[in-house]
Design a protein around this motif. Structure first.
Motif, short mmCIF file in Angstrom:
data_model
loop_
_atom_site.label_atom_id
_atom_site.label_comp_id
_atom_site.label_asym_id
_atom_site.label_seq_id
_atom_site.Cartn_x
_atom_site.Cartn_y
_atom_site.Cartn_z
N ASP A 268 -3.68 9.93 -0.09
CA ASP A 268 -3.54 11.01 0.88
C ASP A 268 -2.23 11.77 0.58
O ASP A 268 -1.17 11.16 0.40
N LYS A 269 -2.32 13.11 0.56
CA LYS A 269 -1.17 13.93 0.11
C LYS A 269 0.07 13.73 0.99
O LYS A 269 1.19 13.66 0.48
N SER A 270 -0.13 13.62 2.32
CA SER A 270 1.05 13.50 3.19
C SER A 270 1.69 12.11 3.00
O SER A 270 2.92 11.97 3.05
N ILE A 271 0.88 11.10 2.74
CA ILE A 271 1.43 9.75 2.47
C ILE A 271 2.16 9.78 1.12
O ILE A 271 3.28 9.28 0.99
N ALA A 272 1.53 10.39 0.13
CA ALA A 272 2.13 10.43 -1.21
C ALA A 272 3.48 11.16 -1.20
O ALA A 272 4.43 10.74 -1.88
N ARG A 273 3.58 12.22 -0.38
CA ARG A 273 4.85 12.99 -0.28
C ARG A 273 5.99 12.09 0.20
O ARG A 273 7.12 12.21 -0.24
N GLU A 274 5.69 11.16 1.13
CA GLU A 274 6.71 10.25 1.64
C GLU A 274 6.92 9.07 0.68
O GLU A 274 8.04 8.64 0.45
N ALA A 275 5.80 8.57 0.12
CA ALA A 275 5.88 7.36 -0.71
C ALA A 275 6.63 7.59 -2.02
O ALA A 275 7.22 6.65 -2.58
N ILE A 276 6.62 8.80 -2.52
CA ILE A 276 7.31 9.06 -3.79
C ILE A 276 8.84 8.90 -3.65
O ILE A 276 9.51 8.52 -4.60
N LYS A 277 9.37 9.18 -2.44
CA LYS A 277 10.84 9.14 -2.26
C LYS A 277 11.42 7.75 -2.55
O LYS A 277 12.35 7.63 -3.34
N PRO A 278 10.91 6.66 -1.90
CA PRO A 278 11.49 5.34 -2.22
C PRO A 278 11.20 4.87 -3.64
O PRO A 278 11.95 4.05 -4.19
N ILE A 279 10.12 5.39 -4.25
CA ILE A 279 9.84 5.00 -5.64
C ILE A 279 10.88 5.67 -6.55
O ILE A 279 11.45 5.04 -7.45
N LYS A 280 11.16 6.95 -6.28
CA LYS A 280 12.17 7.66 -7.09
C LYS A 280 13.54 6.99 -6.93
O LYS A 280 14.28 6.86 -7.89
N ARG A 281 13.85 6.58 -5.68
CA ARG A 281 15.14 5.92 -5.45
C ARG A 281 15.23 4.65 -6.28
O ARG A 281 16.26 4.34 -6.87
N MET A 282 14.12 3.91 -6.32
CA MET A 282 14.10 2.69 -7.13
C MET A 282 14.35 3.01 -8.60
O MET A 282 15.17 2.37 -9.26
N LEU A 283 13.68 4.04 -9.11
CA LEU A 283 13.80 4.34 -10.55
C LEU A 283 15.21 4.82 -10.87
O LEU A 283 15.75 4.50 -11.93
N GLU A 284 15.85 5.52 -9.93
CA GLU A 284 17.23 5.95 -10.16
C GLU A 284 18.18 4.75 -10.18
O GLU A 284 19.14 4.71 -10.93
N SER B 224 0.84 -1.20 0.00
CA SER B 224 0.00 0.00 0.00
C SER B 224 0.88 1.25 0.00
O SER B 224 2.08 1.18 0.34
N ALA B 225 0.28 2.38 -0.34
CA ALA B 225 1.01 3.66 -0.31
C ALA B 225 1.53 3.93 1.10
O ALA B 225 2.63 4.45 1.29
N ALA B 226 0.74 3.54 2.12
CA ALA B 226 1.13 3.79 3.52
C ALA B 226 2.39 3.00 3.89
O ALA B 226 3.24 3.49 4.63
N VAL B 227 2.52 1.77 3.37
CA VAL B 227 3.74 0.98 3.62
C VAL B 227 4.91 1.59 2.85
O VAL B 227 6.03 1.70 3.37
N LYS B 228 4.67 2.04 1.63
CA LYS B 228 5.75 2.68 0.87
C LYS B 228 6.27 3.91 1.60
O LYS B 228 7.46 4.21 1.59
N ALA B 229 5.35 4.62 2.27
CA ALA B 229 5.75 5.83 3.00
C ALA B 229 6.69 5.50 4.16
O ALA B 229 7.39 6.38 4.65
N LEU B 230 6.75 4.24 4.61
CA LEU B 230 7.64 3.83 5.70
C LEU B 230 8.96 3.25 5.18
O LEU B 230 9.78 2.78 5.94
N THR B 231 9.10 3.27 3.86
CA THR B 231 10.16 2.53 3.18
C THR B 231 11.29 3.43 2.71
O THR B 231 11.07 4.59 2.38
N ASP B 232 12.53 2.86 2.66
CA ASP B 232 13.66 3.63 2.11
C ASP B 232 13.79 3.42 0.60
O ASP B 232 14.07 4.36 -0.13
N ILE B 233 13.63 2.19 0.17
CA ILE B 233 13.73 1.91 -1.29
C ILE B 233 12.65 0.89 -1.67
O ILE B 233 12.52 -0.16 -1.03
#
Ligand code: 13P
Ligand code: SF4
Length: 315
Positions: free
Chosen positions: A297-313, A122-131
């Motif tokens: 949820d915007k605050s979850i999405a703000r955190e969840a995008i970081k590990p997704i971007k790290r993955m894509l990099e 879920s997006a909420a789990v991604k928000a707790l994730t580094d990568i």
């Protein structure tokens, strides 16, 4: 033979094409979707390819023909676009095996670990994730981390165990699994191997270890497809969700693909009931009515995008 079913799916496909044009919409489809949905999608792919594609989309509306976490990932990547899913109840047993509150506690109980999560969350789990990782890039991303890095891997114990075995790491695993991949029958695979002695076995890393050791190729849906296309062999036993056989057969019409059944299979295959909830009719309605829409949820999405971007990099 022109059956009612064929006529109506032809009509639905026409309506979908017209609505897509009228609205400037793009359809993304996972390889596990029904064949007729894959055929109307603008892009089909595995989880990684769909996330990469979402970054490139230049359209106001995106319809994700897949399961809910895929649509959520797309919305996190494209917050300004309208993201739709034909059936909003298309969940994922693997994502559901990892509740965000429990995962937070698990992380707190094991301080000092880098948290790596499979995209099936879920997006909420991604928000707790580094990568975030997918089955396509998990090995590469784990290998890019220092050898002595302490890692928590969630939620799939089978994929995590497989990555541990091929990288020599000792990641701490969350005890989750996919109800489809965890249920392939080892006995039926052994029987198929006897029946088709020349066939190569293809398996997704979400399958149990006892099955993976019998496989000639372990990989994401895209990796298994590529292997089948490039292989000199022409018979394959396929241990992943049976939707992938549609593209395999399309790309390799002269080759034979045999699905490996689930332990309790009645269809001789192994379908993901969530993936199969999407239909042409629901896709047409979803384009026409622009619902169900996916929100994060915007605050979850703000955190969840970081590990997704790290993955894509790192991919
Ligand atoms: P892929 O990463 O191979 O697309 O797999 C996604 C999935 O849901 C497997 O069950
Ligand atoms: Fe989730 Fe398993 Fe279905 Fe993939 S096959 S979407 S992991 S339930």
């Amino acid at each position: 033979m022109t059956s009612t079913k064929n006529t109506s799916s032809k009509t639905l496909k026409k309506e979908i094409e017209a609505l897509k044009k009228e609205k400037g919409a793009i359809i993304l489809g996972h390889y596990y979707q029904k064949g007729e949905i894959q055929d109307v999608a603008d892009y089909i792919g595995d989880s990684l390819a769909l996330a990469q594609q979402a970054y490139k989309i230049d359209a106001p509306i995106v319809v994700m023909c897949g399961v809910y976490f895929m649509a959520e990932t797309c919305k996190i990547i494209c917050p300004d676009k309208k993201v739709l899913i034909p059936d909003a109840s298309a969940g994922c047993s693997l994502a559901d095996s990892c509740n965000a509150d429990d995962f937070r506690k698990f992380i707190e109980e094991h301080p000092g670990h880098t948290v790596v999560s499979y995209v099936n969350t879920s997006a909420a789990v991604k928000a707790l994730t580094d990568i975030v990782v997918t089955s396509s890039n998990a090995k590469k991303i784990i290998e890019s981390l220092p050898k002595d890095e302490k890692i928590i891997f969630g939620p799939d114990r089978n994929l995590g165990g497989y990555i541990n075995s091929v990288t020599g790491r000792n990641m701490l695993l969350w005890d989750g699994a996919c109800h489809v991949h965890d249920r392939f029958s080892i006995e039926k695979l052994a029987e198929l191997k006897r029946q088709y002695p020349k066939a190569k076995t293809l398996a997704h890393p979400e399958c149990r270890k006892q099955l993976l050791i019998l496989a000639d190729k372990v990989g994401s849906t895209a990796a298994l497809l590529k292997f089948a296309i490039e292989s000199e062999y022409d018979e394959f036993l396929v241990a992943t969700e049976s939707g992938i056989l549609h593209e395999m057969q399309k790309k390799c019409p002269q080759k034979k693909f045999i699905p490996v059944p689930a332990e309790d299979s009645t269809c001789g295959c192994n379908d993901c009931n969530f993936m199969k909830l999407n239909t042409l009719e629901k896709l047409r309605d979803c384009l026409r009515d622009e619902t169900p829409e996916v929100f994060v949820d915007k605050s979850i999405a703000r955190e969840a995008i970081k590990p997704i971007k790290r993955m894509l990099e790192l991919s």
